[in-house]
Write a protein that holds these residues in place. Structure first.
Motif, PDB file in Angstrom:
ATOM      1  N   TYR A  12     -38.109  17.508  22.292  1.00 22.56           N
ATOM      2  CA  TYR A  12     -39.107  18.123  23.164  1.00 22.56           C
ATOM      3  C   TYR A  12     -38.461  18.946  24.252  1.00 22.56           C
ATOM      4  O   TYR A  12     -38.792  20.107  24.456  1.00 22.56           O
ATOM      5  N   ALA A  44     -44.375  18.955  19.410  1.00 29.68           N
ATOM      6  CA  ALA A  44     -45.224  17.783  19.193  1.00 29.68           C
ATOM      7  C   ALA A  44     -46.084  17.979  17.953  1.00 29.68           C
ATOM      8  O   ALA A  44     -46.244  17.074  17.138  1.00 29.68           O
ATOM      9  N   LEU A 103     -45.505  15.486  14.834  1.00 31.52           N
ATOM     10  CA  LEU A 103     -46.613  14.587  14.503  1.00 31.52           C
ATOM     11  C   LEU A 103     -47.438  15.122  13.348  1.00 31.52           C
ATOM     12  O   LEU A 103     -48.403  14.503  12.927  1.00 31.52           O
ATOM     13  N   GLU A 104     -47.045  16.295  12.850  1.00 31.36           N
ATOM     14  CA  GLU A 104     -47.755  16.932  11.746  1.00 31.36           C
ATOM     15  C   GLU A 104     -49.251  16.969  12.004  1.00 31.36           C
ATOM     16  O   GLU A 104     -50.058  16.560  11.174  1.00 31.36           O
ATOM     17  N   THR A 105     -49.586  17.413  13.195  1.00 32.32           N
ATOM     18  CA  THR A 105     -50.991  17.533  13.518  1.00 32.32           C
ATOM     19  C   THR A 105     -51.201  18.806  14.321  1.00 32.32           C
ATOM     20  O   THR A 105     -50.337  19.233  15.070  1.00 32.32           O
ATOM     21  N   ARG A 134     -53.853  18.902  16.153  1.00 38.86           N
ATOM     22  CA  ARG A 134     -54.949  18.417  16.987  1.00 38.86           C
ATOM     23  C   ARG A 134     -54.556  18.145  18.421  1.00 38.86           C
ATOM     24  O   ARG A 134     -55.036  17.237  19.036  1.00 38.86           O
ATOM     25  N   LEU A 135     -53.649  18.941  18.928  1.00 34.83           N
ATOM     26  CA  LEU A 135     -53.270  18.763  20.318  1.00 34.83           C
ATOM     27  C   LEU A 135     -53.852  19.886  21.157  1.00 34.83           C
ATOM     28  O   LEU A 135     -53.387  20.179  22.246  1.00 34.83           O
ATOM     29  N   ALA A 136     -54.909  20.523  20.627  1.00 34.60           N
ATOM     30  CA  ALA A 136     -55.435  21.737  21.242  1.00 34.60           C
ATOM     31  C   ALA A 136     -55.748  21.572  22.719  1.00 34.60           C
ATOM     32  O   ALA A 136     -55.464  22.476  23.503  1.00 34.60           O
ATOM     33  N   TRP A 137     -56.292  20.425  23.110  1.00 36.67           N
ATOM     34  CA  TRP A 137     -56.696  20.260  24.505  1.00 36.67           C
ATOM     35  C   TRP A 137     -55.534  20.292  25.472  1.00 36.67           C
ATOM     36  O   TRP A 137     -55.686  20.648  26.634  1.00 36.67           O
ATOM     37  N   TYR A 138     -54.365  19.889  24.977  1.00 33.77           N
ATOM     38  CA  TYR A 138     -53.206  19.915  25.856  1.00 33.77           C
ATOM     39  C   TYR A 138     -52.836  21.330  26.250  1.00 33.77           C
ATOM     40  O   TYR A 138     -52.266  21.556  27.302  1.00 33.77           O
ATOM     41  N   LEU A 188     -62.754  25.879  24.529  1.00 30.43           N
ATOM     42  CA  LEU A 188     -62.731  24.520  23.993  1.00 30.43           C
ATOM     43  C   LEU A 188     -63.883  23.693  24.542  1.00 30.43           C
ATOM     44  O   LEU A 188     -64.465  22.872  23.845  1.00 30.43           O
ATOM     45  N   SER A 240     -57.495  13.795  21.388  1.00 35.43           N
ATOM     46  CA  SER A 240     -56.645  12.802  20.750  1.00 35.43           C
ATOM     47  C   SER A 240     -55.812  12.049  21.770  1.00 35.43           C
ATOM     48  O   SER A 240     -55.578  12.514  22.875  1.00 35.43           O
TER      49      SER A 240
END
Lengths: 162, 125
Positions: free
Chosen positions: A78, A120, A124-126, A128-132, B28, B100
């Protein structure tokens, strides 16, 4: 390498390392990844007072030392990704000569956080961290302003050697 | 306002970045939808799907690598983790689709999904 250069690297890397440690002592700011980026003070200073290459050395040696001292494999990935992306962006902006340490450090802060999210996502193969992203984007901007202002003062106040 | 003049480019850059970040957040926020269930992934592999409307508590992982996931009142949160940083615990509850909770040391990702869990058995596993 001249002795004075070695001493200079030692000094500024030690400074970056101490700033990393200092930052790790601060209480968490709510969202993971939101931080001041104090070590970037040393890197921005190196960029403006020394050179792009010196900024790279400072930053990468710091990342390696921090991982050895406090971290693990994942945290190394990271911080290395964040540091590298931030250095590339900061170096490019600095080269244009159109930005002060504030603009450069702001772009570096945002790039650093974006780099960490990308790693990340890959680790994490995702996706779905869009909000970060918006959270770290804005916190990176704010932190970048603070670091940029302080390092601007440093570059002005610390007397040039030689 | 001398500073503004000499730092015009910096101010522009900051403004553009803030607007981009704000626009992204707004986008979002507008497109968010209540979650139907949470998916639990470890190392990218789907472990289970838990509906948000059923309150439950479950311990994920084994031995020293555990996270306790609680589903309550349509939200999901991690109440206990064996990792040193406790980031997932401090993060609090999630409830909207796409949100998440991530525990990096344990490679655990708990994601709120829209719609309904499509595998009821997975929830009782």
């Amino acid at each position: 390498m001249k002795a004075s250069k070695v001493a200079q690297y030692g000094l500024i890397t030690a400074l970056a390392l101490v700033l990393s440690y200092l930052e790790s002592l601060l209480p968490p700011l709510g969202v993971p990844g939101v931080k001041l980026g104090l070590p970037n003070l040393a890197v921005v200073f190196a960029l403006y007072r020394l050179s792009w290459k010196d900024a790279w050395v400072t930053s990468l040696v710091r990342v390696a030392l921090v991982a050895l001292l406090f971290g693990n494999g994942a945290s190394l990935a990271y911080s290395a990704a964040g540091a590298a992306l931030s250095l590339i962006v900061m170096g490019l902006l600095w080269k244009t000569g159109k930005f002060s340490s504030v603009g450069v450090s702001v772009a570096g802060g945002v790039a650093h956080n974006a780099g960490q999210i990308l790693v990340a996502m890959a680790l994490l193969e995702t996706s779905r961290l869009a909000w970060y992203l918006p959270v770290l984007w804005i916190s990176g901007t704010v932190a970048g302003v603070l670091v940029g202002v302080v390092s601007g003062v440093l570059v002005k106040r610390v007397p040039e050697k030689k | 306002m001398n500073w503004l003049k000499t730092h015009r480019n910096d101010v522009l850059l900051i403004a553009v970045l803030l607007i981009l970040g704000g626009a992204l957040a707004l986008f979002l926020y507008i497109t968010r939808q209540a979650g139907g269930y949470v998916s639990v992934r470890v190392d990218g592999e789907l472990l289970m799907e838990l509906p948000l409307r059923e309150d439950t508590q479950i311990v994920l992982g084994e031995e020293e690598h555990t996270n306790t996931l609680v589903i309550e009142n349509g939200t999901a949160r991690v109440v206990e983790a064996s990792c040193p940083d406790q980031i997932c615990v401090n993060q609090g509850a999630v409830r909207y689709a796409g949100e998440s909770i991530v525990c990096l040391p344990h490679k655990l990702v708990v994601t709120v999904e829209g719609g309904q869990a499509n595998d009821v058995d997975a929830a009782t596993r």
